[in-house]
Scaffold this active site. Sequence first.
Site, PDB file in Angstrom:
ATOM      1  N   THR A 104       8.546 -27.906  32.274  1.00 45.45           N
ATOM      2  CA  THR A 104       9.915 -27.394  32.335  1.00 45.45           C
ATOM      3  C   THR A 104       9.892 -25.882  32.257  1.00 45.45           C
ATOM      4  O   THR A 104       9.420 -25.322  31.255  1.00 45.45           O
ATOM      5  CB  THR A 104      10.770 -27.943  31.172  1.00 45.45           C
ATOM      6  OG1 THR A 104      10.727 -29.366  31.175  1.00 45.45           O
ATOM      7  CG2 THR A 104      12.215 -27.483  31.319  1.00 45.45           C
ATOM      8  N   CYS A 125      11.326 -34.473  22.122  1.00 41.65           N
ATOM      9  CA  CYS A 125      10.234 -34.223  23.054  1.00 41.65           C
ATOM     10  C   CYS A 125       9.039 -33.705  22.270  1.00 41.65           C
ATOM     11  O   CYS A 125       9.117 -32.676  21.594  1.00 41.65           O
ATOM     12  CB  CYS A 125      10.647 -33.197  24.111  1.00 41.65           C
ATOM     13  SG  CYS A 125       9.408 -32.965  25.412  1.00 41.65           S
TER      14      CYS A 125
END
Length: 277
Positions: free
Chosen positions: A97, A251
């Site tokens: 990301t 996460c």
Amino acid sequence: MELMQIPYAHLLRIAIALSLVAISTAYLYFTKKPKGCLDPDKFNEFKLVKKTQLSQNTARFRFSLPTPTSVLGLPVGQHIICRGKDNQGEEVTRPYTPITLDSNVGYFELVVKMYPKGKMSHHFRELKEGDYLSVKGPKGRFKYKPGQARAFGMLAGGSGITPMFQLIRAILENPKDKTNVHLMYANVTLDDILLKEELDAFARNFPNRFNVFYVLNQPPVPWNGGVGFITKEMIQTHCPAPAPDVQILRCGPPAMNKAMKAHLDALEYTSDMQFEF
């Protein structure tokens, strides 16, 4: 001669109408969202223009886009797939990301923690300025829309901070977005905390909308954060309580994600209130 016979007032109305059309066309041209540089089905090559070592095993990579005004075109909450080669020369792909948004034009950045035995980590370690990285996307199940939750609780570990950071930036840099964010970020040592300077700046600049609680397995002395691992009690203290307009995002390494889910289930956060990147 025929033009001279048209009344002046009529000519003026025509001129005004044409001007309005031109202004509207220019407005649409300059305000429409630029097309992104990603392809979900095909890898594209992006040049590494700057590599900044942040710690012994972590670096910040800046990749240029085709033009100085190009945008990556990655929706907030989604990720890209990067392709490289491991130390055996075998092809490998991994999701990452970016920490940048489409408000950053002409480039995108990745912060990558390179593990000793990581296959894609080897590729990033070997990357030098001037090299190219193969990327495709967008990918992912999570798409953020401002106002979709009153508050987010975020449970991150290690490099799992990057999707959280992307979302935090998007929320706090949008003056119309009033979402509150509560981040819990776990690492082994103080040096392992990624993007700490940026996170601390967000906490200073948005004290009523963002707070961060660091948890270290091996904290320095003195230390005013959490010690060990994120516990159920820590989540109760530092995250918003279960509610229909609350979402808890997580996460991190697989073992951490499993433990966090057990904590959240025990605290009665429903499946609709949880999301794992």
